[in-house]
Write a protein that holds these residues in place. Structure first.
Motif, PDB file in Angstrom:
ATOM      1  N   TYR A 194       1.291  -9.074   4.466  1.00  0.00           N
ATOM      2  CA  TYR A 194       1.523  -7.972   3.052  1.00  0.00           C
ATOM      3  C   TYR A 194       2.099  -7.797   2.935  1.00  0.00           C
ATOM      4  O   TYR A 194       2.764  -6.908   2.513  1.00  0.00           O
TER       5      TYR A 194
ATOM      6  N   LEU B   9       0.750   0.058   1.278  1.00  0.00           N
ATOM      7  CA  LEU B   9      -0.176   0.846   0.953  1.00  0.00           C
ATOM      8  C   LEU B   9      -0.485   1.751  -0.633  1.00  0.00           C
ATOM      9  O   LEU B   9      -1.739   2.125  -0.796  1.00  0.00           O
ATOM     10  N   SER B  10       0.541   2.754  -1.049  1.00  0.00           N
ATOM     11  CA  SER B  10       0.312   3.634  -1.642  1.00  0.00           C
ATOM     12  C   SER B  10       0.577   2.939  -2.773  1.00  0.00           C
ATOM     13  O   SER B  10      -0.148   2.960  -3.587  1.00  0.00           O
TER      14      SER B  10
ATOM     15  N   THR C 170      -1.985   0.295  -2.962  1.00  0.00           N
ATOM     16  CA  THR C 170      -2.982  -0.459  -2.987  1.00  0.00           C
ATOM     17  C   THR C 170      -4.094   0.044  -3.126  1.00  0.00           C
ATOM     18  O   THR C 170      -4.491   1.263  -3.135  1.00  0.00           O
ATOM     19  N   LYS C 171      -4.175   0.292  -4.561  1.00  0.00           N
ATOM     20  CA  LYS C 171      -4.870   1.396  -5.733  1.00  0.00           C
ATOM     21  C   LYS C 171      -7.038   1.445  -5.265  1.00  0.00           C
ATOM     22  O   LYS C 171      -7.317   2.806  -4.655  1.00  0.00           O
TER      23      LYS C 171
ATOM     24  N   GLU D 213      -9.462   1.796  -2.444  1.00  0.00           N
ATOM     25  CA  GLU D 213      -9.094   2.655  -1.306  1.00  0.00           C
ATOM     26  C   GLU D 213      -9.852   1.946   0.212  1.00  0.00           C
ATOM     27  O   GLU D 213      -8.976   1.521   1.070  1.00  0.00           O
TER      28      GLU D 213
ATOM     29  N   GLU E 190      -9.771  -1.533   0.367  1.00  0.00           N
ATOM     30  CA  GLU E 190      -8.267  -2.422   0.849  1.00  0.00           C
ATOM     31  C   GLU E 190      -7.747  -1.634   1.569  1.00  0.00           C
ATOM     32  O   GLU E 190      -7.272  -1.773   2.214  1.00  0.00           O
ATOM     33  N   ARG E 191      -7.057  -0.136   0.685  1.00  0.00           N
ATOM     34  CA  ARG E 191      -5.519  -0.439   1.195  1.00  0.00           C
ATOM     35  C   ARG E 191      -6.672   0.692   3.232  1.00  0.00           C
ATOM     36  O   ARG E 191      -5.690   0.495   4.519  1.00  0.00           O
TER      37      ARG E 191
ATOM     38  N   GLY F 130      -4.415  -0.728   6.279  1.00  0.00           N
ATOM     39  CA  GLY F 130      -3.658   0.459   7.175  1.00  0.00           C
ATOM     40  C   GLY F 130      -4.088   0.046   8.576  1.00  0.00           C
ATOM     41  O   GLY F 130      -3.338   0.521   9.248  1.00  0.00           O
TER      42      GLY F 130
ATOM     43  N   VAL G 272      -0.192   8.559   2.452  1.00  0.00           N
ATOM     44  CA  VAL G 272      -0.011   7.986   1.461  1.00  0.00           C
ATOM     45  C   VAL G 272       0.177   8.293   0.107  1.00  0.00           C
ATOM     46  O   VAL G 272      -0.859   9.055  -0.477  1.00  0.00           O
TER      47      VAL G 272
END
Length: 172
Positions: A51, A76-77, A79-80, A82, A84-85, A89, A104
């Motif tokens: 990552y 994480l922030s 990564t728009k 949700e 995938e975030r 995470g 986040v």
């Protein structure tokens, strides 16, 4: 930023700053501790690197946990999506990510600013933590001593039982 740096694990001052920031987002200190603890447990895992999060400095020494955590939150922030975030995470932090999710959404610079803005009254230094630990140990010793005294007094009362019974009979 005014944020103390140290090697693993996270420093007392950093932890107290994170606790204050997390509390503002309704993330408990326990959840934060579990999440940050995963960094040390998975430090040498290739998943961090996948990552773009370096866990080792160029010389091979472990990077500061606070820096790794800031990098992870930043990834994480950014990564728009949700889904995938959540996947990232959970991959990095396991089940504890769910509790961390409210944190986040900010850039690394914003997190650093929030950490630096924590009031001095909420920041615990290593010296203050050491004093608190001394107090806790002293209270534990006092509690033990009081328990010993209570048991000794109980022995005296039991030994004096016949005399107390005799005295009670005389007063009837």
């Amino acid at each position: 930023t005014g944020v103390q740096t140290c090697a693993l694990p996270i420093c007392t001052e950093e932890a107290s700053r994170w606790i204050a920031v997390a509390d503002d987002q309704q993330v408990s200190a326990e959840s934060l501790n579990t999440t940050i603890g995963r960094i040390g447990k998975t430090l040498d895992s290739a998943k961090w690197q996948s990552y773009g999060i370096a866990t080792r400095a160029a010389g091979g020494a472990a990077r500061d946990t606070n820096d790794i955590f800031l990098d992870a939150l930043d990834v994480l922030s950014r990564t728009k999506n949700e889904t995938e975030r959540a996947r990232i995470g959970n991959d990095l932090f396991g089940k504890s990510f769910t509790a961390l999710a409210p944190l986040v959404g900010k850039s690394r610079a914003e997190y650093e600013k929030m950490l630096g803005a924590v009031s001095n009254g909420q920041v615990i230094t290593d010296a203050e933590a050491a004093k608190a630990e001394k107090l806790r140990l002293a209270q534990d010793r006092l509690s033990d001593a009081l328990g010993d005294l209570q048991m000794s007094l109980a022995d005296v009362v039991v030994a004096a039982g016949p005399a107390i019974d005799a005295l009670a009979t005389l007063t009837e």
